[in-house]
Write a protein that holds these residues in place. Sequence first.
Motif, PDB file in Angstrom:
ATOM      1  N   GLU A   1      21.957  90.375 137.622  1.00  0.00           N
ATOM      2  CA  GLU A   1      21.096  89.502 136.835  1.00  0.00           C
ATOM      3  C   GLU A   1      19.697  90.103 136.769  1.00  0.00           C
ATOM      4  N   THR A   2      19.019  89.907 135.641  1.00  0.00           N
ATOM      5  CA  THR A   2      17.692  90.479 135.462  1.00  0.00           C
ATOM      6  C   THR A   2      16.711  89.395 135.026  1.00  0.00           C
ATOM      7  N   PHE A   3      15.466  89.565 135.428  1.00  0.00           N
ATOM      8  CA  PHE A   3      14.374  88.656 135.064  1.00  0.00           C
ATOM      9  C   PHE A   3      13.122  89.496 134.849  1.00  0.00           C
ATOM     10  N   GLY A   4      12.227  89.011 134.013  1.00  0.00           N
ATOM     11  CA  GLY A   4      11.009  89.751 133.724  1.00  0.00           C
ATOM     12  C   GLY A   4       9.770  89.060 134.246  1.00  0.00           C
ATOM     13  N   LEU A   5       8.813  89.867 134.716  1.00  0.00           N
ATOM     14  CA  LEU A   5       7.526  89.375 135.182  1.00  0.00           C
ATOM     15  C   LEU A   5       6.414  90.239 134.594  1.00  0.00           C
TER      16      LEU A   5
END
Length: 809
Positions: free
Chosen positions: A449-453
Motif C-alpha cells: 500500500e502507498t500513501f503520499g506526504l
Amino acid sequence: MPTLLRQALRRQGWLAMLTLAVGLGAAAVGFAVLDAVLLRPLPFPDAGDLYSLHHTAPGLKIPRLEQSDGTYLLYRDSPALDSLGVYRVDELDVVAGGGAERLVGIRVSTELLPLLGVRPRLGRGFTAEEEAPGGGDAVLLGDGYWSRRFGGDPDVVGRSLTVDGRPRTVVGVLPPSFRFPSPEVDLVLPLALDPLATQAALFRFSAIARLPAGGEAGSVLGDLRGRLQRLPVDYPESRWTEEMLGSSRLAPVLTPLRTEIVGEIQGLLWGLGGALGMLLLVACSNVATLLLVRAEDRRPELAVRAALGADGGRLRRAHLAPALVIGGLAGGLALLLADGALRWLVRQGPESLPSIRAIGVDLRTVAFTLGLGIALAGLVGVLAGRGGADSPARWLRAGKALPRQRWRQLLVVFQIAVAALLWVASGAVATGWQGLRTINPGFDPQSVETFGLRLPASRYPDGEARSAFYGRLLDRLRALPEVQTVGGVHRLPLTGGGSNNGWSAEDVPRPPDEVPPVFPTRWASEGYFEALGIPLREGRLLEPADRELGRSVAVVGESFARHFWGDGGALGRRIALGTGGDDARWLTVVGVVGDVRDRGLAHGPDGIVYLPLVTQLPGRSAAYAPPRLSLVMRVRSPESAAQGGLLSSTRRIVAELDPELPLGDPRSLDRWVADDLAESRFALGTLLAAAGVTGLLGLVGLYGLMAYWAQRRRRDFGVRLALGARPGRLRRWVVFRAMVLTALGLALGLPAATVVVDRLGPWLLGLPLSAPWAFPAVTFLFLAVAAVAADGPARRAAAVDPQAALRTD
C-alpha cells in the motif's frame, strides 16, 4: 412518408439500416475522440504559434531535459521569441474552511497565463512583483475547486486559505476551459524565482514559448543556442555548468504544443481510428450488397414501369429515396450507439487521454454521422438506380435470370480481408498485452500500500526538521500490527518524472564534448527496498544510520553500475552529481540493487541512484531531505488494507504528529501497475471490439451472399438434380464456393496484417509485436466459420424439388 418508410425497410432494408448503424456508430466514436483530442484547435488564441521548449544532448539516458532557472532567465529576453513562460505541476496541501486536503496545483511564471491567452473569469492574474521572492501571497482558484469548496461564491476574491502552511489571498478564479497542463487544476501559484540564487543546472521547469506570427523555429533555435553559451558566464557559481552546458552539445528543442500535449497517445488514437474506419468500410460494403441485391430484385418491376412510360428520373428516385431514408435512420441509431460507447469510454478510458472529459456526442459529431450516413446510403442508391430501366425489353425477356455481376463477390472478399487483418492485429496486440503484463517491473507490487506526504517549508524548513518527522513517522508505522515492512521514497516507480541528474564516477573519464549521463535519482529510507521487494545484488541496503548521520553513501541500480564499471566492481567506488569537479560532493557506492522500470512497463529498466533521505548535496550548506515522500508498506493481510483499516491507522498517526498534514493519494501498488497499463488495456479492448464486430459483419455478408446466390440459382439446381446430380455433391459445391471466396479474402488480408502488426506495436503498446500463431489460427477459424455459414444455403440448395424449381420460371 409512412409509405416511403415501409418501402425503405422491406426486402432486407431493415437489415441494411442496422448494419449501417453499427458502422456509422463506430465512425462516430472514432470521429468524436479524434476531433476532441487531435483535430479541434487548442483552446488558446493562435495556438499554432505555441511550442514546448526543452533540451536534448548525447548521453542523457533520458529523453529530454526541461528548463532550469538559468536557461529560462536567459531565453525569456530573446528577441526571437514573442514570449516565454514556465510552470511546474505540484501537489499542494491546502487548509480552507477548517479541513486539510491534497490538491493538484501548478506554479507559473507571470508570462504563462497571458501567453496562453487565459484571463480569469473573476479577479485578476499575477503581477511581476508577485513573481519576485517574497513578493506576494496570491493564489488563483481553478473553476472546479472554486465550485466544489466555495460553492461558486462570486465574492471569493480577497478570501484567504493556507497553502503548504503559508497564508495566501485569492486574487482570481480561472475559467472552466483552463485544463492545462492536467485535466484538473485546483490552484495556480506564482513561481518565485530569485536571479541571485539561480540553480542554472537544475532542470525542473516545463516551458511554453510563443513564436512571433510567421516566425520560423529554425531561426529561433539559432538564437537560443547562442544564448545557451552565455550560461556559464552569467551564472559562474554553478561550477560544473561550463562543462555541462557551455562547451557540450546540449541543444534547445521546440515541439508544437499540440504534439506535446497529445504525446505518445497520438499514434494509439490514429490506430484505433483506423480500426473503426475499417469497421465502417465493412459495414458499408454489407449495406451496398443488400441494397444492390434489392435493386436487382426490383429491376423486372421497374422495367415494366419503364415500358409503360415512366421516365428515367422517376425510376432512379425509386431507388434513391428509400436509400436516403435508410441512411438517415441508420445515422440516428448510430448516434444512440455512439453516445453509449463514448460514455463508457470516458468512464473506462485512461486519464492520460487528453481532453477525455470533453469527449462526447456534440453538434460536430451529429453533423458528421448523419451527413456520412445519408451520403453513403445515397451513393449506393444512385448506383442502384443506374441501369434500372436502361433496357426494359432485355429485363422483361430475362425474367429472373441471374445476371453475371462480380461486385457482390468482390465486396465479400473485401470484408473477409479487412476482418482477417483486424483479427490478426488483435491477436498480436493481445499477445503484446499479455507480455506487458508479465514484464518484471523490478519490484513485487503484491500486498503493498502507498500513501503520499508533502511537508510544507513553513513548518519543516530544512533537512533536519524533515528527517526528524520522517523518523518519527516510520517508527510509528512499523509498530502497526498489519504492517510487515515500511519505507519511503520521494517518488514511486512507474510514475517517471522526478529528479533526473547527471552523474560522474571518480575513476571513469568522460569525453569532453559529452554531458554527464543522466540517471533518475531517488531519495529513499531504510526499509524501502524490502517493502517493494527490490533485490539486492551486492553490498548492502540503506540503513537508519545513513539517514540519521547524513552519510555520503548511495545505492545504485544495475544499469548504472554497468554503465560505469561493467559487470562488477561497483562497491566502494565514488560518484558525484554533475561533472565531479573540485567542489564535488563524492558519494560512496555501498550497494547495487536490481533495476526498476521507473518510466513505465513499456520502457526499459532504469538504473536509479538511491540516496539516503538526508544527504549532503554540493552547493548546500545544510543537509537536504526531500519535502515529498511516498510511504510504501508491505502488509500482512491485503484484505485488512482493502477494508480501510490501514488507511485509518495511518491517517491517525499522521494527524497525531501533525494535524494540518493531509495524507494524499492512498493507493495500492497493484493499482499503480494497473494505471500504467490503462492505455494499452484501452487500446486492446477497443481493437478487439472492432475486430469482433468486423468479423461478424464479414461472415454475415458471406452468409447473405451464399443464401442469395443459392436462392437465385434454384432453377439451375433443379435442372442439375433432374439430370442426376447427387444432393451431397451439390451441397459440397456450394460450400466450396464460399471457401474459395474466404480464401481469396485471407490471401489479401493476411499479408496486409503482417505490415500492420509491424507498425502497430510502437503505436499501441510501445513494444514490438509478434504473434505467428495468429495467422494459422485466423485462417482455420475463418474457413471453418465460412463452411458453417455456407452450409445452411447449401442444404437448401441440395433439397430443391426439381419439379417445383422448373415450374417457377
